[in-house]
Design an enzyme around this catalytic site. Structure first.
Site, PDB file in Angstrom:
ATOM      1  N   HIS A 319       0.782  -1.230   0.000  1.00 34.65           N
ATOM      2  CA  HIS A 319       0.000   0.000   0.000  1.00 34.65           C
ATOM      3  C   HIS A 319       0.817   1.284   0.000  1.00 34.65           C
ATOM      4  CE1 HIS A 319      -3.426   2.487   0.343  1.00 34.65           C
ATOM      5  NE2 HIS A 319      -4.153   1.743   1.134  1.00 34.65           N
ATOM      6  N   TYR A 438     -13.748   5.888   9.503  1.00 36.10           N
ATOM      7  CA  TYR A 438     -12.827   6.397   8.481  1.00 36.10           C
ATOM      8  C   TYR A 438     -13.336   5.958   7.117  1.00 36.10           C
ATOM      9  CZ  TYR A 438      -8.219   6.798   6.058  1.00 36.10           C
ATOM     10  OH  TYR A 438      -7.184   7.106   5.221  1.00 36.10           O
ATOM     11  N   THR A 451      -4.681  10.689  -0.158  1.00 37.91           N
ATOM     12  CA  THR A 451      -6.015  10.484   0.412  1.00 37.91           C
ATOM     13  C   THR A 451      -6.292  11.479   1.534  1.00 37.91           C
ATOM     14  OG1 THR A 451      -5.200   8.872   2.030  1.00 37.91           O
ATOM     15  CG2 THR A 451      -5.992   8.011  -0.088  1.00 37.91           C
TER      16      THR A 451
END
Length: 624
Positions: A319, A438, A451
């Site tokens: 990620h 979230y 993000t």
């Protein structure tokens, strides 16, 4: 933007014309944060937060805010470099389950039943994507074909490895000239496959199918040899805690044969696993794609593919180098080519590429690992560690076919907002309380944007949930509260995309407070509140050439993918709207937590969706 870049901009042509992400107003950030926690804390705790926030705003924050403004002027992005460094690369937890995520192929449809044919076609298509990207021929993405978004994350898609360090990891990318090969794993044996022929052409799908077949036969021949067995489970080391893995790598893999093999693995464009198993359904496939067998994925690689024996496939992605939309775009490119292209013969084998004559090419090379007794002990311990973490994962995947975004839009509610409110109702039914939530939103409207967090739990969504659970309001009032909660959520999402979110701003202020040695109780308490619900909508149809998805071709849709829970006491929830009449939900949690149960949460999500549909239909009927 069109005046600057033209009607068909190259991949990175819009980068310098993108605006820098603005630093939000300090007072607005604190105000939004205070509103977001009001449903979660007692009045006494709220008053304490308010006191700490006021003190922070008056004493510590002005200096930090001024520095952020300065950084926003001279850097590409005021927060992205810190986010990557401190949230990802300095995190010492294993990337396995905690950081990596997965994605699947088609829901039911598959173009062939031959594993090697599918693997050959997909690896060829990904190398085509890599070549297009390197030539900057991939069209820059635009929202509604008008608003350009940042493409910088694509730069590290291939040949990238997250190299472990004792205190901080490093993202290392091989030059494109050094990443013209892939690594194929079969029965624990690693093979280097050069993806170009002697004339510099990409190997065709048909050639790749033949190579995959050769690897399977060769692995069958050598699987019992000592050479093959030595490195069978070595990939499990990448699932250890980062400092632990860094020490082992330093001591055992940076000299001799192991160094040579490791360099080939880390410089590979991507990795492929030719599996021997065939999971029965998408839930079993999902579990395997996230956790593997313990040693089936090199979790540090940017992208790893897994092709099952029945020709199904999926990916596991690290990620830190980029967010999910990038890998989803690559996956969509391949799946679109499979549906619209002419890749397979009628009996399911790969076709030749029309007009291309394949020159001679190298056959795969088996890679060797030298494993001494001490390294063998580390590998055995790593296998146990990763396998235990896999066993603790409670991942459930379900399809909701009663209705989809078509009904939501007909009800004049944003589909994403609708689902987010449903998740609040479901969690309240599950835990009898609310949770800090979230939702990931992109900030790629700005240069180097990644993000931002949408704080989906709001006083408005809580009011709707309580009205539904307590059942003390009329249907009309409940529907009004639902629409109000959805309206607020849409605004929060717009704010997050537009650089007016809360969490990246507060995170950057926290980094500066540490750097200037100016501790803030407010920032510490705010940023250590656990994200009990971590949610994300899987992106889809990022390409204009992708076929329109509707009920008729629903078997070809992608179910999306998912990730592990961020909190050990919470849930990780990914969802996808593949077309108007269905949704996919991927819900994860930890079996070791007595408070969570992914199957129960899925049941509550489905019940919440049913209750909300019934509510809106009742109100609509009352109008007639």
């Amino acid at each position: 933007m069109r005046l600057v870049t033209g009607s068909s901009p190259s991949t990175y042509s819009c980068q310098q014309s993108l605006p820098r992400m603005p630093v939000p107003c300090l007072r607005a950030t604190i105000r939004k944060f205070m509103k977001s926690i009001k449903p979660l804390v007692s009045q006494e705790e709220y008053d304490q937060f308010k006191k700490e926030g006021l003190e922070f705003e008056q004493k510590v924050a002005p200096k930090l805010q001024n520095f952020l403004h300065l950084k926003s002027w001279w850097s590409q992005n005021y927060v992205t470099d810190w986010w990557e460094k401190y949230v990802y690369l300095m995190n010492r937890s294993p990337v396995h389950i905690n950081c990596n995520y997965y994605g699947l192929d088609n829901f039911k449809w598959k173009p062939t039943t031959f594993q090697c044919a599918r693997a050959g076609a997909i690896t060829h298509m990904i190398m085509c994507f890599k070549r297009i990207l390197e030539r900057e021929q991939l069209p820059a993405m635009r929202i509604r074909n008008t608003i350009s978004v940042c493409m910088s994350q694509y730069e590290r898609a291939f040949g990238t490895t997250r190299v472990p360090g004792e205190e901080i990891d490093e993202l290392v990318q091989a030059h494109s000239s050094q990443s013209k090969h892939i690594i194929v794993l079969r029965k624990g044996i690693y093979y280097k496959v050069d993806m170009m022929d002697k004339e510099g052409q990409l190997l065709s799908p048909k050639a790749m199918e033949g190579i995959m077949e050769w690897i399977i036969k060769d692995a069958d021949t050598h699987q019992d040899s000592e050479t093959a067995k030595a490195g069978e489970h070595i990939a499990s080391l990448t699932g250890l805690k980062r400092a632990d893995w860094a020490k082992i790598r330093q001591e055992h893999l940076l000299e001799g044969v192991n160094k040579e093999t490791l360099e080939k693995v880390e410089k590979a464009a991507f990795m492929v696993n030719l599996e021997t198993i065939s999971p029965e359904d998408i839930e079993q496939r999902s579990n395997y794609m996230l956790g593997g067998s313990g040693s089936s994925f090199w979790f540090d690689k940017s992208i790893s593919l897994c092709f099952f024996a029945d020709a199904r496939y999926g990916f596991n992605a690290e990620h830190s180098w980029a967010d999910a939309p990038v890998v989803a775009h690559i996956q969509e490119y391949c799946m679109t080519e499979e549906v619209l292209g002419d890749l397979y013969t009628e009996d399911g084998h790969c076709k030749d590429v029309p007009g291309v004559t394949q020159s001679s090419y190298k056959m795969p090379t088996m890679l060797i690992w030298e494993v001494n007794n001490q390294l063998s002990i580390h590998i055995e311990r790593a296998m146990t560690f990763v396998t235990e973490n896999n066993s603790d994962l409670d991942l459930r995947v379900r399809i909701h076919e009663v209705y989809g975004k078509g009904f939501m839009k007909k009800s004049k509610i944003s589909p994403d907002a609708y689902v987010q409110v449903a998740l609040q109702l479901a969690y309240y039914k599950d835990a009898k309380k609310f949770a800090l939530t979230y939702e990931a939103s992109m900030t790629r409207l700005y240069r180097m944007g990644r993000t931002e967090t949408v704080r989906s739990l709001t006083p408005e969504s809580c009011a709707f949930v309580k009205a539904m659970v307590e059942d003390n309001r009329s249907d009309e009032e409940k529907a009004r509260l639902l629409h109000e909660a959805a309206k607020v959520h849409v605004q929060l999402y717009k704010d997050a995309m537009s650089g007016r979110g809360v969490d990246r701003h507060m995170f950057a202020l926290y980094v500066l407070s540490k750097g200037f040695n100016q501790e803030s109780d407010f920032l510490h308490h705010a940023l250590t509140m656990p994200w009990t619900l971590s949610t994300s909508q899987t992106p889809q149809q990022q390409m204009s050439s992708s076929p329109r998805l509707d009920y008729a071709n629903r078997d070809k849709v992608c179910p999306g993918g998912g990730f592990g829970p961020v909190s050990d006491q919470g849930y990780g929830i990914s969802y996808m709207f593949p077309e108007d009449s269905m949704l996919f939900f991927h819900v994860s949690s930890k079996k070791s937590c007595p408070l969570t149960d992914s199957q129960r949460m899925q049941d509550n999500i489905f019940q919440a969706l049913a209750d909300m549909k019934q509510l809106l239909e009742n109100v609509e009927k009352s109008k007639t």
